[in-house]
Design a protein around this motif. Structure first.
Motif, PDB file in Angstrom:
ATOM      1  N   PHE B  11      85.834  74.209  38.754  1.00 59.89           N
ATOM      2  CA  PHE B  11      86.217  73.465  39.762  1.00 59.89           C
ATOM      3  C   PHE B  11      84.129  73.859  40.314  1.00 59.89           C
ATOM      4  O   PHE B  11      84.478  75.116  40.246  1.00 59.89           O
ATOM      5  CB  PHE B  11      86.867  73.896  40.800  1.00 59.89           C
ATOM      6  N   VAL B  12      83.410  73.104  40.876  1.00 61.76           N
ATOM      7  CA  VAL B  12      82.125  72.703  40.771  1.00 61.76           C
ATOM      8  C   VAL B  12      82.117  72.482  42.554  1.00 61.76           C
ATOM      9  O   VAL B  12      82.445  72.171  43.247  1.00 61.76           O
ATOM     10  CB  VAL B  12      80.757  72.300  40.590  1.00 61.76           C
ATOM     11  N   PHE B  13      81.656  73.404  42.711  1.00 61.96           N
ATOM     12  CA  PHE B  13      81.737  73.292  45.594  1.00 61.96           C
ATOM     13  C   PHE B  13      80.306  73.608  45.251  1.00 61.96           C
ATOM     14  O   PHE B  13      79.387  74.399  44.523  1.00 61.96           O
ATOM     15  CB  PHE B  13      82.343  74.906  45.455  1.00 61.96           C
ATOM     16  N   HIS B  14      79.379  73.247  46.236  1.00 64.08           N
ATOM     17  CA  HIS B  14      78.770  73.013  46.610  1.00 64.08           C
ATOM     18  C   HIS B  14      78.976  73.512  48.443  1.00 64.08           C
ATOM     19  O   HIS B  14      79.806  73.892  49.124  1.00 64.08           O
ATOM     20  CB  HIS B  14      78.023  71.325  46.988  1.00 64.08           C
ATOM     21  N   LEU B  15      77.636  75.299  47.975  1.00 60.78           N
ATOM     22  CA  LEU B  15      77.861  75.931  49.492  1.00 60.78           C
ATOM     23  C   LEU B  15      76.544  76.170  50.345  1.00 60.78           C
ATOM     24  O   LEU B  15      75.852  75.740  49.659  1.00 60.78           O
ATOM     25  CB  LEU B  15      77.969  77.535  48.622  1.00 60.78           C
ATOM     26  N   ARG B  80      78.028  81.890  37.751  1.00 60.48           N
ATOM     27  CA  ARG B  80      79.222  81.098  38.691  1.00 60.48           C
ATOM     28  C   ARG B  80      78.259  80.895  40.588  1.00 60.48           C
ATOM     29  O   ARG B  80      78.762  79.739  40.471  1.00 60.48           O
ATOM     30  CB  ARG B  80      80.044  82.462  39.213  1.00 60.48           C
ATOM     31  N   PHE B  81      77.062  81.146  40.585  1.00 56.39           N
ATOM     32  CA  PHE B  81      75.930  80.807  41.416  1.00 56.39           C
ATOM     33  C   PHE B  81      75.251  80.208  41.248  1.00 56.39           C
ATOM     34  O   PHE B  81      74.262  81.106  40.760  1.00 56.39           O
ATOM     35  CB  PHE B  81      75.965  82.054  42.594  1.00 56.39           C
ATOM     36  N   ARG B  82      74.195  79.062  41.564  1.00 56.16           N
ATOM     37  CA  ARG B  82      73.247  78.312  41.280  1.00 56.16           C
ATOM     38  C   ARG B  82      72.698  77.609  42.660  1.00 56.16           C
ATOM     39  O   ARG B  82      72.951  76.981  42.625  1.00 56.16           O
ATOM     40  CB  ARG B  82      73.034  77.470  39.548  1.00 56.16           C
ATOM     41  N   THR B  91      80.596  77.328  40.839  1.00 55.92           N
ATOM     42  CA  THR B  91      81.573  77.656  39.419  1.00 55.92           C
ATOM     43  C   THR B  91      82.689  78.202  39.264  1.00 55.92           C
ATOM     44  O   THR B  91      82.314  79.525  39.227  1.00 55.92           O
ATOM     45  CB  THR B  91      80.389  76.842  38.620  1.00 55.92           C
ATOM     46  N   LEU B  92      83.978  77.302  39.288  1.00 57.90           N
ATOM     47  CA  LEU B  92      85.101  77.974  39.615  1.00 57.90           C
ATOM     48  C   LEU B  92      85.846  78.139  38.535  1.00 57.90           C
ATOM     49  O   LEU B  92      86.730  77.234  38.677  1.00 57.90           O
ATOM     50  CB  LEU B  92      85.580  78.601  40.496  1.00 57.90           C
ATOM     51  N   SER B  93      86.225  78.858  37.803  1.00 50.99           N
ATOM     52  CA  SER B  93      88.161  78.311  37.138  1.00 50.99           C
ATOM     53  C   SER B  93      89.560  77.993  37.841  1.00 50.99           C
ATOM     54  O   SER B  93      89.242  78.683  38.986  1.00 50.99           O
ATOM     55  CB  SER B  93      88.106  79.424  35.613  1.00 50.99           C
ATOM     56  N   ILE B  94      90.377  77.656  37.287  1.00 51.23           N
ATOM     57  CA  ILE B  94      91.253  77.829  38.329  1.00 51.23           C
ATOM     58  C   ILE B  94      91.644  79.489  38.114  1.00 51.23           C
ATOM     59  O   ILE B  94      92.899  78.832  39.527  1.00 51.23           O
ATOM     60  CB  ILE B  94      92.744  77.074  37.611  1.00 51.23           C
ATOM     61  N   ALA B  95      92.041  79.741  37.399  1.00 47.90           N
ATOM     62  CA  ALA B  95      91.813  81.293  37.026  1.00 47.90           C
ATOM     63  C   ALA B  95      91.440  82.581  38.754  1.00 47.90           C
ATOM     64  O   ALA B  95      92.328  82.410  39.265  1.00 47.90           O
ATOM     65  CB  ALA B  95      91.990  82.208  35.848  1.00 47.90           C
TER      66      ALA B  95
END
Lengths: 102, 158
Positions: B11-15, B80-82, B91-95
């Motif tokens: 899962f890729v999130f925008h911060l 994880r943080f770009r 970027t996070l996994s479901i876990a």
């Protein structure tokens, strides 16, 4: 999901193996979730789905019981299983306890 | 914070520019719920119950330590943080999301406990100068929880 078909012939029940009265069974423990108004309803539903593997509808039913009645009995289990479930729920910071089912 | 895309287990999130420091500030508060806060039983503790309670407390304490280690690793992980323009991609996994939800709810519930566990509608709760940091932490933890739940709800129920 389709409903399970009812068998046409009733299974034979050996009288010696009939269910014992409740008091003769292994003591059961109720796993109870208590209401904390700080928890989001969606979050509680999600946790129930994850911990018990329930469908969303069942999880929502118990979440609403917690929300409206202050608590919900989630399941009745042996002591070990009840402890396991309480631990899982508390990992998510839900207010859960186990009580002996008298 | 918003979900940009999800592919397989990623899962890729925008911060936004403010999201990352706020997320770090919230996560750095962990753990907040007092240890041994949760009773195994609300009624009549027995001798067995006391032993089981102490086992539960130990298990939860161990879980906390593990969460703290995992949290520090996550916050320092450059993969994880770009940095992207003015914001960041996380970027996070479901876990990862599952335990982040646990960590965030610890901050939310723990802050609420510090505030005196107000029973009334939380929107009506007015913090003072002393309680403001806890009220903000509770609200921010809730904000990130909601974004994560929105991201995985469709995934889980399909």
């Amino acid at each position: 999901m389709a409903e399970t078909a009812t068998p046409g012939v009733a299974p034979r029940i050996d009288p010696d193996k009939e269910s014992k009265s409740k008091s003769g069974l292994e003591p059961g423990y109720l796993v109870i979730c208590w209401n904390d108004p700080v928890n989001f309803m969606d979050y509680v539903t999600h946790v129930f789905q994850m911990v018990f593997g329930w469908q969303r509808k069942k999880a929502e039913f118990h979440m609403l019981q917690v929300h409206e009645l202050g608590k919900s009995v989630l399941t009745r289990e042996s002591m070990e299983k009840a402890e396991h479930y309480v631990h899982q729920l508390q990992k998510y910071s839900l207010h859960a306890s186990m009580e002996r089912d008298e | 914070m918003r979900l940009l895309r999800k592919a397989k287990d990623r899962f890729v999130f925008h911060l936004g520019p403010r999201d990352r420091p706020m997320l770090r500030a919230v996560l750095n508060r962990y753990p907040v719920v007092p240890s041994a806060h949760q009773p195994l039983s609300r009624y009549a503790p027995s001798r067995d119950g006391e032993i089981n309670q102490s086992l539960l407390d130990e298990a939860l304490a161990e879980q906390r330590q593990q969460n703290e280690r995992q949290l520090h690793a996550l916050l320092r992980n450059s993969r994880r943080f770009r940095k992207t323009g003015a914001g960041w991609q996380m970027t996070l996994s479901i876990a990862d999301i599952e335990w982040l939800l646990q960590v965030l709810n610890d901050v939310r519930v723990g802050s609420w406990i510090i505030l005196g566990s107000p029973e009334q509608d939380l929107w009506d709760f007015v913090p003072n100068d002393e309680t403001m940091p806890h009220a903000l932490a509770m609200e921010m933890a809730g904000y990130f929880q909601q974004r994560l739940l929105e991201a995985i709800t469709g995934e889980r129920d399909t």
